[in-house]
Design an enzyme around this catalytic site. Structure first.
Site, PDB file in Angstrom:
ATOM      1  N   HIS A 127      -4.415   6.230  -6.408  1.00  0.00           N
ATOM      2  CA  HIS A 127      -5.514   6.838  -4.937  1.00  0.00           C
ATOM      3  C   HIS A 127      -5.967   7.817  -5.035  1.00  0.00           C
ATOM      4  O   HIS A 127      -5.039   9.271  -4.999  1.00  0.00           O
ATOM      5  CB  HIS A 127      -4.790   5.960  -4.004  1.00  0.00           C
ATOM      6  CG  HIS A 127      -4.405   4.927  -3.510  1.00  0.00           C
ATOM      7  ND1 HIS A 127      -4.067   4.552  -2.282  1.00  0.00           N
ATOM      8  CD2 HIS A 127      -4.719   3.816  -4.354  1.00  0.00           C
ATOM      9  CE1 HIS A 127      -3.950   2.664  -2.343  1.00  0.00           C
ATOM     10  NE2 HIS A 127      -4.327   2.378  -2.843  1.00  0.00           N
ATOM     11  N   ASN A 172       0.569  -1.022  -0.221  1.00  0.00           N
ATOM     12  CA  ASN A 172      -0.172   0.113   0.211  1.00  0.00           C
ATOM     13  C   ASN A 172       0.692   1.067  -0.154  1.00  0.00           C
ATOM     14  O   ASN A 172       1.705   1.118   0.832  1.00  0.00           O
ATOM     15  CB  ASN A 172      -0.937   0.222   1.190  1.00  0.00           C
ATOM     16  CG  ASN A 172      -1.656   1.066   1.562  1.00  0.00           C
ATOM     17  OD1 ASN A 172      -3.018   0.970  -0.097  1.00  0.00           O
ATOM     18  ND2 ASN A 172      -1.565   2.058   2.292  1.00  0.00           N
ATOM     19  N   GLU A 173       0.423   2.322  -0.904  1.00  0.00           N
ATOM     20  CA  GLU A 173       1.194   3.786  -1.187  1.00  0.00           C
ATOM     21  C   GLU A 173       2.574   3.509  -0.581  1.00  0.00           C
ATOM     22  O   GLU A 173       3.295   3.895   0.638  1.00  0.00           O
ATOM     23  CB  GLU A 173       0.420   4.330  -0.293  1.00  0.00           C
ATOM     24  CG  GLU A 173      -1.169   4.383  -0.538  1.00  0.00           C
ATOM     25  CD  GLU A 173      -1.810   5.604   0.295  1.00  0.00           C
ATOM     26  OE1 GLU A 173      -1.709   6.197   1.246  1.00  0.00           O
ATOM     27  OE2 GLU A 173      -3.305   5.260  -0.215  1.00  0.00           O
TER      28      GLU A 173
END
Length: 454
Positions: A226, A159-160
């Protein structure tokens, strides 16, 4: 999810290389039936186009809520859930047994399972964040829970994986992570998040996506943007997503919200643009947000009956999950499912059955149309014809194409809605203008054969 905002920087064009993007995947990948990328589209194990429509669920922090949450998420019409897991570097590790249980529960609820390792969030800026290499160690460590699940699971590596510092390393690190996972025997579709807390304001992922895709020996990498405060205008949303789709590179909006502390994202533009391009989206998040972003809860207190305003928008609004989600064909032995409709709805004894849902506001209206193929043959391309009873005009359409002559409307599919197996269904929607009475059409034909209605 992203917690800081940086100014949008000017980027260069995507360096797409057609020869690299169409190169033949490895023989190992060809032997493993599962999700795969073709011409920039995500296809399922039946070679059917699959567009993610779903939500994120914070399993690693709320494991006791997952069983009911997945049931409720499916009941709201979603076809995908992105599940937060922890590698043990920042949060308590979700071990092999737990991952196995999550995958099984996703399958029980007929949800495609995107599994993401959250401990990489904001690496380079967040002090406790783990590098992508640690996420790779995690996935290889829980490999036994993943192998054999390629039809149902997408592996979101980290994630990110960078904050707003050190993000220039994203390209090399992502290529290295993909290479290690392939060498380690994972043949799943791999999803890779953008840097800059997932928002790619530096365009690092956008401008290097083609080379990252080409570095995957299986050519089976899906890119994940995102969209929070950086994407607060329709132009920014459209430009970013169109750069990928025009280059035939696969993209999904893996997180977005209706507001955020770093700015007010344009969720209407995100959803409508994703729908028009056939791009997947996953709203953040089902429930359990804290730290001042509780407004991102889709339901309050994990109670499916208490939808927030954000939840109402995502599930029930225009271009929302109920109107646009289609169940993965792997759950229906090759047949498709409508977006949250009753499985028995609209069936009949003819070649097809049509359900036409009308939302009328006087001078304008929306219609959601589901066409079920009740014949004994699969369709590869189709033509639906019907006539309005008054002065209605189609002004825009999604998931299909339309021409109109007088009251007669002729609808044909987009590439991703062209195939309809025997017993399966396809859905599209359109907006229109009207004068006077706006009645539901009474007669439909599919490829010249009369349909039942219901």
């Amino acid at each position: 999810m992203r917690r800081t905002r940086a100014a949008v920087a000017t980027g260069t064009l995507l360096a797409a290389c057609a020869a690299l993007l169409t190169a033949t995947p490895s023989a190992q990948a060809a032997e493993t039936p599962g999700f795969h990328i073709k011409d920039g589209r995500l296809l399922d194990a039946n070679d059917k186009d699959f567009v993610m429509r779903g939500v994120n669920h914070a399993h690693t922090w709320y494991p006791d809520k997952t069983t009911q949450a997945l049931k409720d998420i499916k009941a709201k019409g979603a076809n995908t859930v992105r599940v937060v897991l922890a590698t043990g570097d920042q949060w308590t590790k979700n071990d092999t047994a737990d991952v196995t249980r999550v995958v099984a529960e996703c399958k029980e609820n007929r949800l495609i399972c995107v599994l993401e390792a959250h401990d990489t969030t904001g690496y380079g800026e967040a002090g406790a964040a783990a590098p992508l290499s640690k996420a790779v160690d995690y996935w290889l460590g829980v490999k036994s829970a993943l192998v054999g699940q390629e039809k149902y699971v997408v592996v979101n590596i980290g994630n990110e994986p960078y904050g707003n510092s050190g993000y220039s390393a994203w390209t090399a690190d992502t290529k290295a992570a993909i290479g290690r996972l392939r060498a380690g025997g994972l043949d799943h579709t791999l999803m890779v998040d953008a840097p800059n807390w997932g928002q790619d304001w530096s365009f690092t992922m956008r401008d290097n996506a083609a080379s990252v895709f080409a570095a995957d020996p299986d050519r089976n990498t899906l890119f994940d943007i995102h969209m929070y405060g950086v994407y607060d205008t329709p132009a920014e949303v459209s430009d970013y997503l169109n750069r990928f789709t025009s280059a035939h590179l696969p993209i999904v909006v893996g997180e977005f919200g209706n507001m955020h502390s770093d700015g007010n994202p344009d969720e209407d533009a995100i959803m409508s643009t994703a729908q028009s391009l056939g791009v997947g989206y996953l709203g953040w998040s089902w429930s359990g947000n804290g730290g001042g972003v509780e407004y991102l809860d889709l339901v309050q207190g994990f109670d499916a009956s208490r939808l927030s305003d954000w939840g109402k928008r995502l599930f029930d609004g225009a271009d929302g999950i109920k109107a646009t989600a289609k169940e993965a064909s792997v759950f229906t032995s090759g047949t498709g499912g409508g977006g949250g409709t009753d499985p028995g709805e609209g069936t009949g004894t003819g070649a097809c059955a049509v359900t036409y849902r009308l939302s009328d506001w006087g001078s304008s209206f929306n219609a959601d149309v589901t066409v079920r193929n009740t014949s004994d043959r699969a369709l590869d391309g189709w033509k639906l014809d019907f006539a309005f009873s008054g002065q209605q005009k189609v002004t825009s359409i999604w998931n299909a194409k339309a021409t109109q002559s007088g009251t007669a409307v002729h609808v044909t599919p987009e590439s991703w809605t062209s195939a309809v197996p025997a017993g399966g269904s396809v859905s599209f929607g359109f907006s229109g203008s009207s004068t006077g009475t706006n009645a539901v059409p009474t007669a439909f034909t599919l490829d010249g054969r009369a349909c039942t209605t219901g």
